[in-house]
Structure formats: C-alpha cells, structure tokens
Scaffold this active site. Structure first.
Site, PDB file in Angstrom:
ATOM      1  N   LYS A  13      46.981  18.653  31.918  1.00 18.97           N
ATOM      2  CA  LYS A  13      46.815  18.538  30.454  1.00 18.97           C
ATOM      3  C   LYS A  13      48.159  18.627  29.724  1.00 18.97           C
ATOM      4  CE  LYS A  13      44.177  22.218  30.234  1.00 18.97           C
ATOM      5  NZ  LYS A  13      44.221  22.659  31.647  1.00 18.97           N
ATOM      6  N   ARG A  88      37.956  26.303  24.472  1.00 15.68           N
ATOM      7  CA  ARG A  88      37.669  26.658  25.864  1.00 15.68           C
ATOM      8  C   ARG A  88      36.336  27.364  25.992  1.00 15.68           C
ATOM      9  NH1 ARG A  88      43.294  26.911  27.807  1.00 15.68           N
ATOM     10  NH2 ARG A  88      43.278  27.514  29.982  1.00 15.68           N
ATOM     11  N   ARG A 122      54.018  24.657  41.031  1.00 16.08           N
ATOM     12  CA  ARG A 122      54.556  24.480  39.672  1.00 16.08           C
ATOM     13  C   ARG A 122      55.677  25.465  39.361  1.00 16.08           C
ATOM     14  NH1 ARG A 122      50.630  24.582  34.576  1.00 16.08           N
ATOM     15  NH2 ARG A 122      50.079  26.619  35.432  1.00 16.08           N
ATOM     16  N   ARG A 155      54.818  30.833  36.887  1.00 15.63           N
ATOM     17  CA  ARG A 155      53.962  31.576  35.952  1.00 15.63           C
ATOM     18  C   ARG A 155      53.205  32.683  36.687  1.00 15.63           C
ATOM     19  NH1 ARG A 155      50.739  27.178  32.274  1.00 15.63           N
ATOM     20  NH2 ARG A 155      49.026  28.610  32.738  1.00 15.63           N
ATOM     21  N   ARG A 166      41.026  31.921  37.134  1.00 12.64           N
ATOM     22  CA  ARG A 166      41.043  30.872  36.106  1.00 12.64           C
ATOM     23  C   ARG A 166      40.016  29.782  36.426  1.00 12.64           C
ATOM     24  NH1 ARG A 166      47.026  29.483  36.599  1.00 12.64           N
ATOM     25  NH2 ARG A 166      46.723  27.864  35.042  1.00 12.64           N
TER      26      ARG A 166
END
Ligand code: AP5
Ligand code: MG
Length: 209
Positions: A13, A88, A122, A155, A166
C-alpha cells in the site's frame, strides 16, 4: 480523486501510494507513517501509541478518527487524496463517511506467503520513510537510503511475532471492510503480487488516468 488503499500488512500500500501520489497529484496520507513519526518525535501521541504499534495491534478508533478528521480538514486534500491504512475498522469507515466522500477503495489482494516474504525483508528509512526491500528493491549501499542518505532500519512491528498479530488483526477487524465497500459499489480489486511497475500500470488502467 479520493482513494482508500485497503489491504493486509505488507501488501504494498505504502509503496504504491508513493508512486500514485505523483501520477494522480493526490496527497498521500498514511496513518501508520503519522504514528511512526509521532513515536520518533516522542510526542504525546507517540508515547501513547508506541507499545500498541510495536506489538502490531490497532490504535483505538477515537484517537485515529480524530487524527484523520483533522488532516482531511486541511486545504490540500479538498479534491483528492490517497488514504493508506485508514479506515481499518467498520467504526472508522462509518466515521469517515461522515466527514468525507471517497470515490474508490482499492483492495490490494495478496496471499500471506507474499506478505511474510515482503515484511521479513523490508527496511525503512528513518529520515524520509521510504520502504526498501533486501531482495526486491535494495538500497545501493547497505544501511543507507539512496533517496536521502538517511539510515535504514527494520520496523519493530516487522518482527515475526508482531507480523502474526497484524495478520490476525487484519483478518478480524479490517478484512470485513472488503464486503462493506463492495456492497456500496466502491471497491476495486487489484492483484498485488506482480512487480511494482506492473501494479502501477494496472492501477492506472483501473482508475482510468
Ligand atoms: P501501517 O504502517 O499502515 O502498516 P500496515 O498496514 O501493516 O502496512 P505496512 O506499512 O506494513 O505495509 P504496506 O502495505 O504499506 O507495504 P509496503 O509498501 O511497505 O500501520 C502500522 C501500525 O500503525 C498498525 O499496526 C497500527 O498499530 C497503527 N495504525 C495505522 N493505521 C491505523 C488505523 N487506521 N487504525 C488503528 N491503528 C492504525 O511494502 C512492504 C515491503 O514489500 C517493502 O519492503 C516493499 O519494498 C516491498 N514491496 C512492496 N510492493 C512490492 C511488490 N509489488 N513487489 C515486490 N516487493 C514489494
Ligand atoms: Mg505502509
């Protein structure tokens, strides 16, 4: 055009919002980025949400809705924006409909295996927030952002345990928004598995720009 980017963690996203913000001339608003900036600045908001964000849980609806309501009251987003990571929950979607009329909701469709591959590799730039990937899009020099020279980091919520949380939270609280927006005739589905350039082209066609 006023867009919502909906999808599981790691669907792409943020990466696609950064590309489409230029093409559509629509400001990119990421609630996740806003929370991470607040955490880095150790502001009142940051101190309040740090443990929640790091654990991969959702910040409470009241705080999040107020933040977006204030952001969408600013002049630069009267005609267009890309909302990345909001709403969300159904409560957030209901609140949003009370203060803004969205044109489309883009549903980023990817299997969990892709999510895990993307999140486990990431790196994020501390300075400009760009999302790098150790295999799919590595920075030229290890540990340094090509775009701004900032330091890149992993992160806290990309640790395996937080990613699992998540994904659970996404399935329980966010995935119901797919049918919610489909029933309203606002949803468009995008296959988020191909490379970034292919998704950009598909999105342009889908949104007819
Ligand atoms: P947020 O920052 O929104 O996290 P998220 O939704 O979990 O999504 P991510 O940012 O992890 O993934 P992404 O889809 O943006 O993927 P990306 O482009 O980086 O939220 C973080 C936290 O803030 C939440 O957990 C919650 O605590 C809080 N929060 C935020 N909004 C909230 C709300 N509305 N209500 C309550 N709490 C809220 O891509 C991932 C990786 O893959 C990158 O390395 C990238 O380089 C790579 N990649 C991307 N696309 C491709 C591709 N097509 N091919 C190959 N690699 C790709
Ligand atoms: Mg993101």
């Amino acid at each position: 055009m006023k867009l919502v980017f909906l999808g599981p963690p790691g669907a792409g996203k943020g990466t696609l919002a950064l590309r489409m913000t230029k093409i559509l001339n629509a400001p990119h608003i990421s609630t996740g980025n806003i929370f991470r900036e607040a955490i880095a600045a150790a502001s009142q908001l940051g101190l309040k949400v740090k443990a929640i964000v790091d654990a991969g849980k959702l910040v409470d609806d009241g705080t999040t809705i107020e933040l977006v309501r204030e952001r969408l009251a600013r002049a630069d987003v009267v005609d267009s924006y890309i909302l990345d990571g909001f709403p969300r929950t159904i409560a957030q979607a209901e609140a949003l409909s009370g203060f803004s009329n969205i044109d489309r909701v883009v549903n980023f469709d990817v299997p969990d295996s892709v999510v895990i591959e993307r999140l486990s590799g990431r790196f994020v730039c501390r300075k400009c927030g760009f999302n790098w990937h150790k295999t799919f899009n590595p920075p030229e020099k290890d540990g340094v952002c090509d775009k701004c020279g900032g330091e890149v980091y992993t992160r806290e919520d990309d640790r395996a345990e937080a990613v699992k949380k998540r994904l659970d939270v996404y399935r329980e609280q966010t995935a119901p928004l797919i049918e919610y927006y489909r029933k309203k005739g606002l949803l468009v589905d995008i296959d988020a598995r191909p490379d970034v350039d292919s998704i950009v082209e598909n999105l342009k066609k889908l949104l007819r720009t």
